[in-house]
Design a protein around this motif. Sequence first.
Motif, mmCIF file in Angstrom:
data_model
loop_
_atom_site.group_PDB
_atom_site.id
_atom_site.type_symbol
_atom_site.label_atom_id
_atom_site.label_comp_id
_atom_site.label_asym_id
_atom_site.label_seq_id
_atom_site.Cartn_x
_atom_site.Cartn_y
_atom_site.Cartn_z
ATOM 1 N N ALA A 1 5.244 10.200 0.380
ATOM 2 C CA ALA A 1 3.786 10.285 0.513
ATOM 3 C C ALA A 1 3.292 11.722 0.542
ATOM 4 O O ALA A 1 2.096 11.978 0.445
ATOM 5 C CB ALA A 1 3.330 9.547 1.770
ATOM 6 N N THR B 1 7.922 6.904 2.919
ATOM 7 C CA THR B 1 7.033 7.731 3.742
ATOM 8 C C THR B 1 7.156 9.197 3.357
ATOM 9 O O THR B 1 6.149 9.902 3.221
ATOM 10 C CB THR B 1 7.347 7.535 5.231
ATOM 11 O OG1 THR B 1 7.217 6.149 5.561
ATOM 12 C CG2 THR B 1 6.402 8.349 6.093
ATOM 13 N N ASP C 1 -2.513 -1.243 5.398
ATOM 14 C CA ASP C 1 -3.166 0.051 5.240
ATOM 15 C C ASP C 1 -2.129 1.150 5.416
ATOM 16 O O ASP C 1 -1.236 1.041 6.250
ATOM 17 C CB ASP C 1 -4.286 0.226 6.265
ATOM 18 C CG ASP C 1 -5.083 1.506 6.012
ATOM 19 O OD1 ASP C 1 -4.666 2.562 6.521
ATOM 20 O OD2 ASP C 1 -6.098 1.440 5.304
ATOM 21 N N LEU C 2 -2.253 2.199 4.625
ATOM 22 C CA LEU C 2 -1.331 3.328 4.715
ATOM 23 C C LEU C 2 -1.986 4.564 5.299
ATOM 24 O O LEU C 2 -1.373 5.291 6.069
ATOM 25 C CB LEU C 2 -0.795 3.662 3.315
ATOM 26 C CG LEU C 2 -0.020 4.976 3.184
ATOM 27 C CD1 LEU C 2 1.278 4.897 3.976
ATOM 28 C CD2 LEU C 2 0.247 5.285 1.729
ATOM 29 N N GLN C 3 -3.241 4.801 4.969
ATOM 30 C CA GLN C 3 -3.881 6.064 5.327
ATOM 31 C C GLN C 3 -3.997 6.253 6.835
ATOM 32 O O GLN C 3 -3.855 7.360 7.345
ATOM 33 C CB GLN C 3 -5.267 6.146 4.669
ATOM 34 C CG GLN C 3 -5.222 6.148 3.150
ATOM 35 C CD GLN C 3 -4.301 7.225 2.598
ATOM 36 O OE1 GLN C 3 -4.299 8.361 3.083
ATOM 37 N NE2 GLN C 3 -3.512 6.879 1.595
ATOM 38 N N ILE C 4 -4.259 5.174 7.561
ATOM 39 C CA ILE C 4 -4.420 5.317 9.012
ATOM 40 C C ILE C 4 -3.132 5.783 9.678
ATOM 41 O O ILE C 4 -3.132 6.787 10.412
ATOM 42 C CB ILE C 4 -4.943 4.010 9.641
ATOM 43 C CG1 ILE C 4 -6.364 3.740 9.156
ATOM 44 C CG2 ILE C 4 -4.905 4.094 11.160
ATOM 45 C CD1 ILE C 4 -6.933 2.417 9.630
ATOM 46 N N LEU D 1 -0.524 7.322 8.391
ATOM 47 C CA LEU D 1 -0.173 8.665 7.936
ATOM 48 C C LEU D 1 -1.091 9.708 8.564
ATOM 49 O O LEU D 1 -0.640 10.802 8.945
ATOM 50 C CB LEU D 1 -0.249 8.745 6.413
ATOM 51 C CG LEU D 1 0.831 7.975 5.649
ATOM 52 C CD1 LEU D 1 0.697 8.231 4.154
ATOM 53 C CD2 LEU D 1 2.226 8.345 6.124
ATOM 54 N N HIS D 2 -2.373 9.386 8.672
ATOM 55 C CA HIS D 2 -3.310 10.316 9.317
ATOM 56 C C HIS D 2 -2.940 10.517 10.780
ATOM 57 O O HIS D 2 -2.958 11.655 11.278
ATOM 58 C CB HIS D 2 -4.742 9.778 9.198
ATOM 59 C CG HIS D 2 -5.757 10.598 9.938
ATOM 60 N ND1 HIS D 2 -6.207 11.819 9.477
ATOM 61 C CD2 HIS D 2 -6.384 10.384 11.126
ATOM 62 C CE1 HIS D 2 -7.081 12.322 10.339
ATOM 63 N NE2 HIS D 2 -7.209 11.466 11.343
ATOM 64 N N ALA E 1 0.706 4.118 -3.054
ATOM 65 C CA ALA E 1 0.325 5.511 -2.809
ATOM 66 C C ALA E 1 1.423 6.509 -3.135
ATOM 67 O O ALA E 1 1.160 7.707 -3.184
ATOM 68 C CB ALA E 1 -0.086 5.683 -1.349
ATOM 69 N N THR E 2 2.646 6.025 -3.377
ATOM 70 C CA THR E 2 3.756 6.964 -3.538
ATOM 71 C C THR E 2 4.412 6.870 -4.908
ATOM 72 O O THR E 2 4.229 7.730 -5.760
ATOM 73 C CB THR E 2 4.803 6.750 -2.430
ATOM 74 O OG1 THR E 2 5.212 5.362 -2.428
ATOM 75 C CG2 THR E 2 4.240 7.093 -1.070
ATOM 76 N N LYS F 1 -0.125 12.864 11.348
ATOM 77 C CA LYS F 1 -0.498 14.264 11.182
ATOM 78 C C LYS F 1 -1.322 14.810 12.344
ATOM 79 O O LYS F 1 -1.377 16.025 12.549
ATOM 80 C CB LYS F 1 -1.299 14.451 9.889
ATOM 81 C CG LYS F 1 -0.524 14.136 8.617
ATOM 82 C CD LYS F 1 -1.422 14.276 7.397
ATOM 83 C CE LYS F 1 -0.710 13.911 6.119
ATOM 84 N NZ LYS F 1 -1.594 14.016 4.933
ATOM 85 N N PRO G 1 0.804 -1.225 0.000
ATOM 86 C CA PRO G 1 0.000 0.000 0.000
ATOM 87 C C PRO G 1 0.836 1.273 0.000
ATOM 88 O O PRO G 1 0.428 2.282 -0.564
ATOM 89 C CB PRO G 1 -0.841 -0.125 1.273
ATOM 90 C CG PRO G 1 -0.138 -1.134 2.119
ATOM 91 C CD PRO G 1 0.530 -2.070 1.177
#
Length: 302
Positions: A253, A250, A228-231, A233-234, A103-104, A237, A99
Amino acid sequence: MDSRLLVHLAVAIDLGSLNRAAQRLNVTQPTLTRSIKIIEDRVGAPVLIRESSGVVATDIGEKLAEKGRAVLSESESADDAVRLWRDGQLSEIRLGLGPLLAATLLPQLTELYMRRKWPYRLRLHSASAAPLIRRLNDHRLDMALAPAQLRLHQERLVQEVVFKDRLKIFAGTKSPLSKPNAKVTRVDLENGNWLIAGARAGIHGTEEEIFQYLGIEPKRIRMAISGDLQIPLHLLKTTDALIALPERLTNAAGDLGGARIIDFDFPEIRRDIALWMRKTDQNRTEYLHFRKVLLEYLEEKQ
């Protein structure tokens, strides 16, 4: 046993409904019910359990359904070959990737594919490393972009490192350890709110082994995420999470919202990306072409 009956059983089990399966197979429900009864008469035991919410497989039903899925897969492969021929393409490459890569680095490569007429179709599948390697071994994928540092059954596979990377500890924006020039101690790290990303990836070094190698013993591991990547990274942030992630991927991203790599004298842990394939396939013309294009593309990113 008639392979058509096994296909009927497999579709019924996978959809969990005789009605939906009949629609998918373009047969009447009585026809599908007869197929199931013929199988059960042959077996001498039920292959489906009928519940209020639908149908589920018995043990023998699931084993027979696997055979039906194989028949269905072969049939779909033949249909794909016809479609490829009609589209002027000679073959298909089923490519698996993690993932973070999806995404990258890979979006621009797929744009390159869309702009040029390559003599094969790309079918992309995103998952964590361990399932990708299993699919490659089971001939459900042709190639995979996955970490080079894996401890899985690889006797039939070869790999080539195509992207060099290393593991780093990222501190979320709410963590005091993410401040510029923050003084980080081992106690700070051990008291942090840790999140494990790629928890079931199959990479060399479980989270416990990695922490032992880094020389720290976290008191809190709040969450473990795989595939999973979004969790993560979120959470970088928005929280004070500490996460071990591949440095270059990373950063590729995009904006991490103030999350930073912790400045601490950790031993190096490699997280290189390799192109994996079966030994028997490594000289196929379309694979050699894709490898060449991929290496040229990634060389620009090094």
